[in-house]
Design a protein around this motif. Structure first.
Motif, PDB file in Angstrom:
ATOM      1  N   UNK A 277     -46.104   0.197 -71.116  1.00  0.00           N
ATOM      2  CA  UNK A 277     -46.023  -1.343 -71.604  1.00  0.00           C
ATOM      3  C   UNK A 277     -45.516  -1.448 -73.086  1.00  0.00           C
ATOM      4  N   UNK A 278     -45.953  -0.375 -73.856  1.00  0.00           N
ATOM      5  CA  UNK A 278     -45.508  -0.284 -75.154  1.00  0.00           C
ATOM      6  C   UNK A 278     -43.921   0.332 -75.175  1.00  0.00           C
ATOM      7  N   UNK A 279     -43.652   1.116 -74.200  1.00  0.00           N
ATOM      8  CA  UNK A 279     -42.255   1.575 -74.323  1.00  0.00           C
ATOM      9  C   UNK A 279     -41.267   0.325 -73.733  1.00  0.00           C
ATOM     10  N   UNK A 280     -41.733  -0.401 -72.743  1.00  0.00           N
ATOM     11  CA  UNK A 280     -40.969  -1.723 -72.363  1.00  0.00           C
ATOM     12  C   UNK A 280     -40.889  -2.609 -73.718  1.00  0.00           C
ATOM     13  N   UNK A 281     -42.010  -2.880 -74.267  1.00  0.00           N
ATOM     14  CA  UNK A 281     -42.053  -3.865 -75.564  1.00  0.00           C
ATOM     15  C   UNK A 281     -40.995  -3.433 -76.817  1.00  0.00           C
ATOM     16  N   UNK A 282     -40.885  -1.948 -76.933  1.00  0.00           N
ATOM     17  CA  UNK A 282     -40.385  -1.661 -78.160  1.00  0.00           C
ATOM     18  C   UNK A 282     -38.732  -1.610 -77.766  1.00  0.00           C
ATOM     19  N   UNK A 283     -38.566  -1.123 -76.324  1.00  0.00           N
ATOM     20  CA  UNK A 283     -37.070  -1.175 -75.762  1.00  0.00           C
ATOM     21  C   UNK A 283     -36.693  -2.587 -75.901  1.00  0.00           C
ATOM     22  N   UNK A 284     -37.303  -3.525 -75.430  1.00  0.00           N
ATOM     23  CA  UNK A 284     -36.913  -5.093 -75.534  1.00  0.00           C
ATOM     24  C   UNK A 284     -36.689  -5.560 -76.631  1.00  0.00           C
ATOM     25  N   UNK A 285     -37.050  -4.954 -77.575  1.00  0.00           N
ATOM     26  CA  UNK A 285     -36.659  -5.424 -79.148  1.00  0.00           C
ATOM     27  C   UNK A 285     -35.646  -4.661 -79.528  1.00  0.00           C
ATOM     28  N   UNK A 286     -35.151  -3.541 -78.952  1.00  0.00           N
ATOM     29  CA  UNK A 286     -34.248  -2.478 -79.694  1.00  0.00           C
ATOM     30  C   UNK A 286     -33.014  -3.320 -79.975  1.00  0.00           C
ATOM     31  N   UNK A 287     -32.523  -4.131 -79.081  1.00  0.00           N
ATOM     32  CA  UNK A 287     -31.026  -4.579 -79.117  1.00  0.00           C
ATOM     33  C   UNK A 287     -30.723  -5.372 -80.506  1.00  0.00           C
ATOM     34  N   UNK A 288     -32.026  -6.204 -80.741  1.00  0.00           N
ATOM     35  CA  UNK A 288     -31.894  -7.171 -81.860  1.00  0.00           C
ATOM     36  C   UNK A 288     -32.306  -6.176 -82.924  1.00  0.00           C
ATOM     37  N   UNK A 289     -32.925  -5.375 -83.186  1.00  0.00           N
ATOM     38  CA  UNK A 289     -33.015  -4.435 -84.217  1.00  0.00           C
ATOM     39  C   UNK A 289     -31.807  -3.627 -84.619  1.00  0.00           C
TER      40      UNK A 289
END
Length: 328
Positions: free
Chosen positions: A98-110
């Motif tokens: 779940x943490x991998x999903x969360x960080x990846x989901x924010x990755x493009x914006x960052x």
């Protein structure tokens, strides 16, 4: 009346997080204290950091919110892996996914926040006639950034994110059961640190020694990830072994260098995608001269960073080799 024996738990020391400030210190434990107590204390602290950063934002996260949340998620993933022997296996697997999903989901914006700001700063150094060639690309970046931020905002407020943080808070607050304490009481912090840091240092050393000035970007990126994980691990244990802080700083410096190298290649890939978009729209698919010059400049910057890595590797290897000795 005392609670049933099977359900009794020992909770870690409660931490306080007034306002938006988060106390990142772990309750001080000595080298010979039980590793399981240390694990839950760190898990509680890192979960509180993640929760506090999410609460600090409104419905739409700022670029700083996104950065802080991604760092907090990555640190928690490292912590869960580090403490997997004293936590339920199913919990570790679930929350790491779940943490991998969360960080990846924010990755493009960052990534787009960082890239767009850097590109804007570069464009401002050019003459107006040169900047004219960038207008189409600047518009493209604004659209891509807006889409990425909308996706990040949806993740930020999603029920899945709420469930993730609430679940981690419950896991950390529950603390180790008495049965876990009995099984793991012989594993002290010093022994756990020595084994874990020794393996992590060996992994980073093995990857780094195989690299050279012509290595593929993916190989250097792999080292960056491993160096980052080692850094977080060292920072966790530095609460008990302060001498590890210097090695963690060395990891941060190497991580920054390799991160700049990865950013250069990511920027180059973004320009190639823009060229493909131009072809799709009926253009010749060639970048405007100013953008082509920027693309080549990025590749040259990456080459210099690889050379800098080769020069700095011996000193970095010496720094990480000192870590296992610090906890011996």
């Amino acid at each position: 009346m005392s609670e049933p024996r099977a359900q009794r738990t020992v909770a870690p020391t409660s931490l306080r997080f007034p306002g938006k400030r988060v106390d990142k210190s772990t309750p001080r434990l000595g080298p010979n204290d039980a590793f399981v107590r240390f694990a839950y204390a760190v898990l509680e602290r890192e979960t509180a950091v993640l929760a506090a950063h999410r609460r600090s934002g409104a419905a739409t996260p700022t670029p700083d919110d996104i950065h802080d949340l991604r760092v907090a998620a990555r640190r928690l993933r490292v912590a869960l892996k580090l403490f997997r022997r004293v936590l339920a296996r199913a919990d570790v697997a679930h929350y790491r996914d779940e943490l991998r999903w969360f960080a990846k989901a924010l990755g493009d914006a960052r990534d787009l926040d960082v890239y767009a700001d850097g590109f804007k700063a570069y464009a401002q150094t050019l003459l107006p006639v040169q900047r004219a060639e960038f207008r189409g690309y600047e518009l493209y970046l604004r659209r891509e950034r807006a889409k990425a931020r909308r996706r990040a905002a949806a993740v930020f407020v999603s029920p899945r994110t709420t469930a993730l943080i609430a679940g981690l808070e419950r896991l950390a607050a529950k603390g180790p059961s008495l049965s876990t304490l009995r099984r793991r009481r012989s594993l002290c912090i010093r022994d756990a640190a020595r084994r874990s840091i020794g393996r992590s240092v060996a992994r980073v050393r093995r990857i780094g020694r195989a690299l050279h000035a012509s290595s593929r970007p993916t190989a250097l990126h792999k080292l960056r990830i491993k160096a980052k994980r080692l850094r977080y691990e060292l920072e966790f244990f530095a609460d008990t072994f302060p001498e590890l802080a210097a090695t963690a700083d060395a990891c941060k410096s190497m991580q920054d260098l390799l991160g700049a190298h990865q950013d250069a290649y990511t920027a180059n890939a973004r320009l190639r995608r823009y060229a493909a978009l131009l072809r799709k729209q009926g253009a010749r698919g060639e970048l405007p001269p100013a953008l082509e010059k920027l693309r080549k400049r990025q590749l040259e910057h990456a080459r210099k960073l690889r050379e800098s890595f080769v020069e700095r590797w011996p000193g970095f290897e010496k720094a990480i080799d000192a870590a296992p000795r610090a906890v011996a």
